[in-house]
Enzyme design. Structure first.
Site, PDB file in Angstrom:
ATOM      1  N   GLN A 155      -4.452  -5.387   6.790  1.00 41.16           N
ATOM      2  CA  GLN A 155      -5.437  -6.322   6.237  1.00 41.16           C
ATOM      3  C   GLN A 155      -5.432  -7.659   6.970  1.00 41.16           C
ATOM      4  O   GLN A 155      -6.317  -8.484   6.751  1.00 41.16           O
ATOM      5  CB  GLN A 155      -5.183  -6.544   4.737  1.00 41.16           C
ATOM      6  CG  GLN A 155      -5.321  -5.293   3.892  1.00 41.16           C
ATOM      7  CD  GLN A 155      -6.758  -4.734   3.895  1.00 41.16           C
ATOM      8  OE1 GLN A 155      -7.723  -5.444   4.138  1.00 41.16           O
ATOM      9  NE2 GLN A 155      -6.886  -3.448   3.642  1.00 41.16           N
ATOM     10  N   LYS A 190     -10.339  -1.162  10.645  1.00 39.18           N
ATOM     11  CA  LYS A 190     -10.427  -2.363   9.793  1.00 39.18           C
ATOM     12  C   LYS A 190     -10.677  -3.616  10.634  1.00 39.18           C
ATOM     13  O   LYS A 190     -10.842  -4.705  10.104  1.00 39.18           O
ATOM     14  CB  LYS A 190      -9.143  -2.534   8.969  1.00 39.18           C
ATOM     15  CG  LYS A 190      -8.944  -1.409   7.936  1.00 39.18           C
ATOM     16  CD  LYS A 190      -7.785  -1.724   7.039  1.00 39.18           C
ATOM     17  CE  LYS A 190      -7.198  -0.527   6.340  1.00 39.18           C
ATOM     18  NZ  LYS A 190      -7.999  -0.012   5.235  1.00 39.18           N
ATOM     19  N   CYS A 211      -4.815   2.323  -3.674  1.00 34.99           N
ATOM     20  CA  CYS A 211      -3.612   2.903  -3.056  1.00 34.99           C
ATOM     21  C   CYS A 211      -2.418   1.965  -3.190  1.00 34.99           C
ATOM     22  O   CYS A 211      -1.569   1.872  -2.283  1.00 34.99           O
ATOM     23  CB  CYS A 211      -3.829   3.262  -1.592  1.00 34.99           C
ATOM     24  SG  CYS A 211      -5.121   4.454  -1.337  1.00 34.99           S
ATOM     25  N   ASP A 238       3.139  -4.553   8.096  1.00 33.56           N
ATOM     26  CA  ASP A 238       1.918  -3.767   7.988  1.00 33.56           C
ATOM     27  C   ASP A 238       0.750  -4.766   8.044  1.00 33.56           C
ATOM     28  O   ASP A 238       0.476  -5.471   7.074  1.00 33.56           O
ATOM     29  CB  ASP A 238       1.967  -3.011   6.652  1.00 33.56           C
ATOM     30  CG  ASP A 238       0.645  -2.341   6.305  1.00 33.56           C
ATOM     31  OD1 ASP A 238      -0.345  -2.546   7.027  1.00 33.56           O
ATOM     32  OD2 ASP A 238       0.614  -1.627   5.290  1.00 33.56           O
ATOM     33  N   HIS A 266       0.876  -1.175   0.000  1.00 36.79           N
ATOM     34  CA  HIS A 266       0.000   0.000   0.000  1.00 36.79           C
ATOM     35  C   HIS A 266       0.917   1.230   0.000  1.00 36.79           C
ATOM     36  O   HIS A 266       2.032   1.173   0.549  1.00 36.79           O
ATOM     37  CB  HIS A 266      -0.831  -0.051   1.287  1.00 36.79           C
ATOM     38  CG  HIS A 266      -1.899   0.980   1.416  1.00 36.79           C
ATOM     39  ND1 HIS A 266      -1.650   2.263   1.822  1.00 36.79           N
ATOM     40  CD2 HIS A 266      -3.237   0.906   1.214  1.00 36.79           C
ATOM     41  CE1 HIS A 266      -2.793   2.938   1.868  1.00 36.79           C
ATOM     42  NE2 HIS A 266      -3.773   2.129   1.506  1.00 36.79           N
TER      43      HIS A 266
HETATM   44  N1  7TS Z   1      -1.669  -0.783   4.700  1.00 33.60           N
HETATM   45  C1  7TS Z   1      -2.556  -1.562   4.073  1.00 33.60           C
HETATM   46  C2  7TS Z   1      -2.147  -2.931   3.617  1.00 33.60           C
HETATM   47  C3  7TS Z   1      -3.852  -1.082   3.860  1.00 33.60           C
HETATM   48  O1  7TS Z   1      -4.727  -1.865   3.238  1.00 33.60           O
HETATM   49  C4  7TS Z   1      -4.199   0.222   4.286  1.00 33.60           C
HETATM   50  C5  7TS Z   1      -5.551   0.812   4.015  1.00 33.60           C
HETATM   51  C6  7TS Z   1      -3.236   0.963   4.974  1.00 33.60           C
HETATM   52  C7  7TS Z   1      -1.981   0.436   5.151  1.00 33.60           C
HETATM   53  C8  7TS Z   1      -3.526   2.319   5.513  1.00 33.60           C
HETATM   54  O2  7TS Z   1      -4.366   2.230   6.616  1.00 33.60           O
HETATM   55  P1  7TS Z   1      -5.030   3.536   7.249  1.00 33.60           P
HETATM   56  O3  7TS Z   1      -5.992   2.977   8.252  1.00 33.60           O
HETATM   57  O4  7TS Z   1      -3.937   4.317   7.867  1.00 33.60           O
HETATM   58  O5  7TS Z   1      -5.696   4.270   6.133  1.00 33.60           O
HETATM   59  N2  7TS Z   1      -6.204   0.219   2.919  1.00 33.60           N
HETATM   60  C9  7TS Z   1      -7.327   0.645   2.319  1.00 33.60           C
HETATM   61  C10 7TS Z   1      -7.906  -0.058   1.263  1.00 33.60           C
HETATM   62  O6  7TS Z   1      -7.505  -1.122   0.819  1.00 33.60           O
HETATM   63  N3  7TS Z   1      -8.986   0.611   0.851  1.00 33.60           N
HETATM   64  O7  7TS Z   1      -9.112   1.729   1.588  1.00 33.60           O
HETATM   65  C11 7TS Z   1      -8.085   1.758   2.500  1.00 33.60           C
END
Ligand code: 7TS
Length: 404
Positions: free
Chosen positions: A201, A224, A362, A198, A121
């Site tokens: 997911q 999430k 992303c 990370d 990401h």
């Molecule tokens: N890393 C991964 C693998 C992610 O899927 C996401 C967010 C992030 C980092 C960032 O997380 P945040 O909570 O700081 O935003 N992924 C997604 C997605 O797949 N669709 O919307 C956000």
């Protein structure tokens, strides 16, 4: 056996119509809906406990502090971390990775190397690019194959004594690939490199045991894992967090301040400047408790059934192309149908009350690697059903007939 009906009844947001159709929510990779007990915890915090934490001698401040710290203990147990002070509350994974990468921008030396995988990401790429720009370190990429599986031979060849950090996701948000993070940590540690995983997911879909993986850093986003937005947790090994320079300066993160010199607070407060998202922190405990009440093994088993069913049923559509065909997958199926633009299919699905994400998720380098503009991604949570997958398949068929 878990009762999906009972689970669904705990999520008020699932019980609504969108464009006249019962909502089918398949955008859980972006964020999950919240069970009633999480919503109640937020409401209870603001209705009763509201106070700033770690600073008041008064009753409510103690109550709020206790509730916030109880959540830290829940996260510690959930991660199987040794120490409570190895858990840092953040806004989410983006902030967690920035926190670590920002520290590394001061620890890295010119010519040292940082590895990221080809399926990251943007939030696990850009902070490391910045750290490399600031330090003169070099960013290198662990490649993947056409199924969306990391090339472990290439990884082994990339690792050397200059490698200081490996940043990799546990599960890819764009492909659903589960990466062999334990093996990756073992290999990185053999050359003295540290590993940040990370887990954005992975949080909702699998066991997280930082000791068993031997992760140096591991992070999740609350929203999430059925929790609130604006809260997340970063685990770091104690000795590494002690070496890592603080990310932000301000209240809470100090021991003493004078104009000549400031000394920093002990862990975890050194990384928690300012008033945090207290309500979010308090409610995160309820989200993790909710996951554990159902049991992550039950969740895993059920979601695997859903994912297999989605693959089988979607495969019946002529022109279906799955993006990411790793054997080890969880949480999401990404696909394209012939040359139809993913956005067009997503728009029609929306009109049918079906929420999916379309685009690059992303993860632009993933799309570049597959030479595609983006995908349609259906991502699952434990409250989804096979009937909802049937609705998705019907919807995609309808979109296809309208667009071709
Ligand atoms: N890393 C991964 C693998 C992610 O899927 C996401 C967010 C992030 C980092 C960032 O997380 P945040 O909570 O700081 O935003 N992924 C997604 C997605 O797949 N669709 O919307 C956000």
């Amino acid at each position: 056996m878990i009762s999906i009906e009972k689970i669904r009844a705990q999520f008020p947001a699932l019980n609504q119509k969108v464009h006249g159709h019962p909502l089918v929510y398949l955008d859980n990779g972006a964020t999950t809906h919240k069970p009633q007990q999480v919503i109640d915890a937020i409401s209870h915090y603001y209705s009763i406990q509201n106070s700033n934490i770690h600073r008041g001698v008064h009753y409510l401040s103690q109550q709020a502090t206790d509730a916030y710290e109880a959540s830290r203990e829940t996260v510690r147990k959930h991660f199987n971390a040794t120490h409570l002070h190895e858990i840092i509350f953040t806004k989410g994974n983006t902030e967690a990775i920035n926190l670590v990468a920002n520290g590394y921008s001061k620890l890295l030396n010119k010519g040292e190397e940082v590895l990221v995988s080809a399926m990251e990401h943007h939030s696990n790429i850009v902070p490391w690019q910045m750290a490399c720009q600031n330090s003169g370190a070099i960013l290198k990429v662990i490649p993947m194959d056409k199924d969306g599986v990391l090339d472990m031979d290439a990884y082994k060849n990339l690792l050397n004594s200059k490698t200081k950090m490996v940043a990799v996701n546990h599960i890819s948000n764009a492909l659903g690939t589960i990466n062999p993070v334990k093996e990756m940590c073992t290999l990185a540690h053999q050359v003295g490199a540290k590993v940040l995983i990370d887990g954005a997911q992975a949080g909702p879909h699998c066991f997280i045991d930082v000791k068993e993986i031997d992760a140096d850093y591991y992070c999740i986003s609350g929203h999430k894992v059925y929790g609130p937005t604006g809260i997340g947790a970063l685990y770091g090994k104690e000795e590494l967090l002690r070496e890592l320079p603080p990310y932000q300066g301000g209240g809470e993160m100090i021991a003493t301040v004078s104009f000549e010199k400031t000394t920093y607070a002990d862990l975890p407060h050194k990384f928690e400047a300012g008033t945090p998202n207290i309500a979010g922190g308090v409610a995160l405990k309820y989200a993790i408790d909710w996951i554990n009440e159902i049991g992550i093994d039950n969740i895993q088993k059920y979601e695997k059934e859903l994912l297999d069913y989605a693959h089988q049923q979607l495969a019946t559509i002529e022109g279906m192309r799955f993006i990411g065909q790793a054997k080890e997958k969880a949480g999401a199926v990404s696909f394209l149908v012939n040359d139809i633009h993913p956005y067009d299919i997503g728009m029609i699905l929306d009109k049918l009350g079906i929420a999916v994400r379309t685009g690059h998720h992303c993860a632009q380098p993933v799309m570049d690697a597959f030479e595609i503009p983006g995908t349609i991604r259906a991502s699952f949570a434990v409250y989804n059903t096979k009937e909802e997958i049937d609705r998705l398949v019907e919807g995609v068929k309808k979109a296809k007939s309208m667009l071709e």
